[in-house]
Each structure stands twice: as C-alpha cells, then as structure tokens.
Write an enzyme that holds these catalytic residues in place. Sequence first.
Site, PDB file in Angstrom:
ATOM      1  N   TRP A 127      -9.080 -26.931  43.594  1.00  0.00           N
ATOM      2  CA  TRP A 127      -8.415 -28.435  43.237  1.00  0.00           C
ATOM      3  C   TRP A 127      -7.777 -27.249  41.896  1.00  0.00           C
ATOM      4  CZ3 TRP A 127     -10.003 -30.388  37.714  1.00  0.00           C
ATOM      5  CH2 TRP A 127      -9.029 -31.979  37.232  1.00  0.00           C
ATOM      6  N   ALA A 210     -18.021 -34.574  41.261  1.00  0.00           N
ATOM      7  CA  ALA A 210     -16.932 -35.829  41.333  1.00  0.00           C
ATOM      8  C   ALA A 210     -16.768 -36.723  42.426  1.00  0.00           C
ATOM      9  CB  ALA A 210     -15.463 -35.493  40.629  1.00  0.00           C
TER      10      ALA A 210
END
Length: 393
Positions: A127, A210
């Site tokens: 990410w 997440a």
Amino acid sequence: MLERLQPQPEDKIIQLMALYRADPRSDKIDLGVGVYKDASGQTPVMRAVRAAGQAVWQAETTKTYVALAGDTAFHAAMAGLVLGDAVPAARVAAAAAPGGTGALRIAFDLIRKTVPGATVWMSDPTWPNHPAICKDLGLKVATYRYFDEATGGVDAAGMLADLRRVAPGDVVLLHGCCHNPTGANLTDAEWVRVADALAASGATVLVDIAYQGFGDGLEEDAFGTRLLAQRLPELLIAASCSKNFGVYRERVGILLAVVPEGADRGTVQANLAMLNRLNYSFPPDHGARLVQTVLDTPALRADWQAELEEVRLSMLSLREQLAAELRQLTNSDRFDFVARHRGMFSRLGLSPDQVARLRNEHAIYMVDDSRINIAGLNRGSVPVLARAIAQVL
C-alpha cells in the site's frame, strides 16, 4: 513560511477519482477507489452498525473525553476479534486510533522513537501509504519480494530468501490478509514458514490487517496474525474497521501490542497513550463505540457476521465470474489467478498503456498498475470489463 511550501504531487487515486467524476459517459466503471460497493453501486450502512448507532444514541449521556488510548471495552473487543485466544489478554496493550492509518502512524512513531536506526521491510508492492509514512518519519525502508507477476501469486521462495536477510532490531511489515494492492495471499503452510524465518531473525513484526472477513472468513483471515502472536516474543498489529464494519468515515482503528512474557505491559500501554497524546490527544470514540457494541451484543454480532459473509461471498462470486469470462474470451488461463485472489483487490498484470486504453476507449477506471477493486463490479459489469480487457491485450 507558507511561501516556502512546495507543491505536493496529487495522490494517484484521488486524481483518478477526479477523472472519473469528470467523465460524461454514462456507462463508466470505477474500479479504482478502495471502498466496498454493493450490486447497486452503494456503500451501505451495515444492519448491525445501524442498530448499534440507535442503541448508543439512546444510552449515551455525555460527550466527555474517554481516555488517551480510547475505551478499554473497545480494546478488549478488538483484541478478541483479531487475536482470539492466541495470547493471554494480560499480554496485550492497545490504543484506539483514527482508522488503520492512524494506528500505523502510531506504530511507526513508536518504532522511530525506540529503534531509530531500524530498517522497515515491506512487501514489493505494498500500500503506497506504508513507505510514505515511513519516509515522513525518517525511517529507512527496504523491500522483500512478494508478488510473482508471471503467475499472479505470491513469490514465497523469494519472500523467504529476503526475510532471511533481515537484521535483528529491524521491523518487518506484513499484510495480515487480503494483500493490497495485489490480492495474492500466503497459504497457511507459507505463513508457518514465514513465522519460522521471522522467529529466527530477531526482528519485530508489524501486521497491517485491514480486511479481516473479506478473504476466507473472519477466523481464517486471522490465521497468520494469530500464528505470529503465538510464535514471536512480541508483535505489533494495526487493525482497521473501515471495511469489515463499513464505518469508513467514522475512522475506527486500533494498535495492538503483544508484549513479551514477563515484560511490563503497563509501560507499553503508557507509551502508546503518550503517542496518542502527542499526535491527537484523544482518539475519536463514536465509531469505536459502534464497533464495540456490535461485537459485545450477541444478536448484533451474529447479524454483522452474517452480512459480512454475504459481502465476502459476493466478492468471491464476482472473482469467479471474471476469471471465467476472461478464460473464455482470451482462450487461456492467464487470468485464472483472479479467482484465487482474496479481498477487494487484484492486480491484473496489464501495462500502463493498456490501462490508459481501458480508461480512454472503454470508460473503465483503474490504478495505473492495473489494480482493480473487485467490489466496484456487479454481475452486469463483469462481462463489460472482460470484453474490454480482451480488446486491449
């Protein structure tokens, strides 16, 4: 002072969102933004979260501060969700944070203050905010091999070889499940080998989880994180509730610290509270209270798990449909990996030129590295995407 500021590069996904909004074509498809959407293109409030909101509103009598590290009931509920019974509760310190990003920021800040010379190892790719936050804090970053472009899977051998180069005192960042941006995930057997390598390295591990519940299930998605908690002397975990509870704008996250056996958990807890104080004083409470209410109310928790499973199975069905369509249209198994990936994302292995053609010729928007958000599709748009991909190959 303000005149000395330099222009900042626009975030690529924010830029893509602007291009999508400006596109007048009625058949445009947005596969760039990382939020879950249902078949109608909406990001709904989950049933249990709405019910929890009503319960909290009726029961709440004050809006005063809670605590620097957030509410302990939220800590306990989230530790149970992420860690299960992998470690005793007495070994877990925690701090609520504004989203998973806030939890990561606190974790990286803790690393900077405690071991400022450490190198933070992260997957290639990862990410984009992971290296960006580290750069902002002055932390050194290195990468380990992760994604195999040829197969669309995990390069487990390359990953393990690189992890064996990690020095004691370094930090290794792992995605707990549903890897972003690739969608390629470690098998349970590969997690065991990774845990073995990390146990021998002397490094500290930080898990970013997440998307728990978006991959193979709530318990299955926590396998790697719980294994590391059992095998390693200490562990940091940044968890987000944005996706699996659908509370994106509420900003609900938590940093969990599994402390070594015999260590002073109170000292770790005090340091987490101190970092919260320096960054934003008290973390937001409303979203955290919604999550805690859902998790601690049996009927709401059951309804939440049922709806979350509907979401997971919907994305899995879209993956299987897209892989089948592409197999038929390309007469090859090149894209079969899409069905094996898990979570919201898959990296398709298209070139930037092919991505640009999809945008310009077919009004299909995805990130330049060909990461797509599976949840941006529905059963009607999957064939449209598949035909467009086949035409730009």
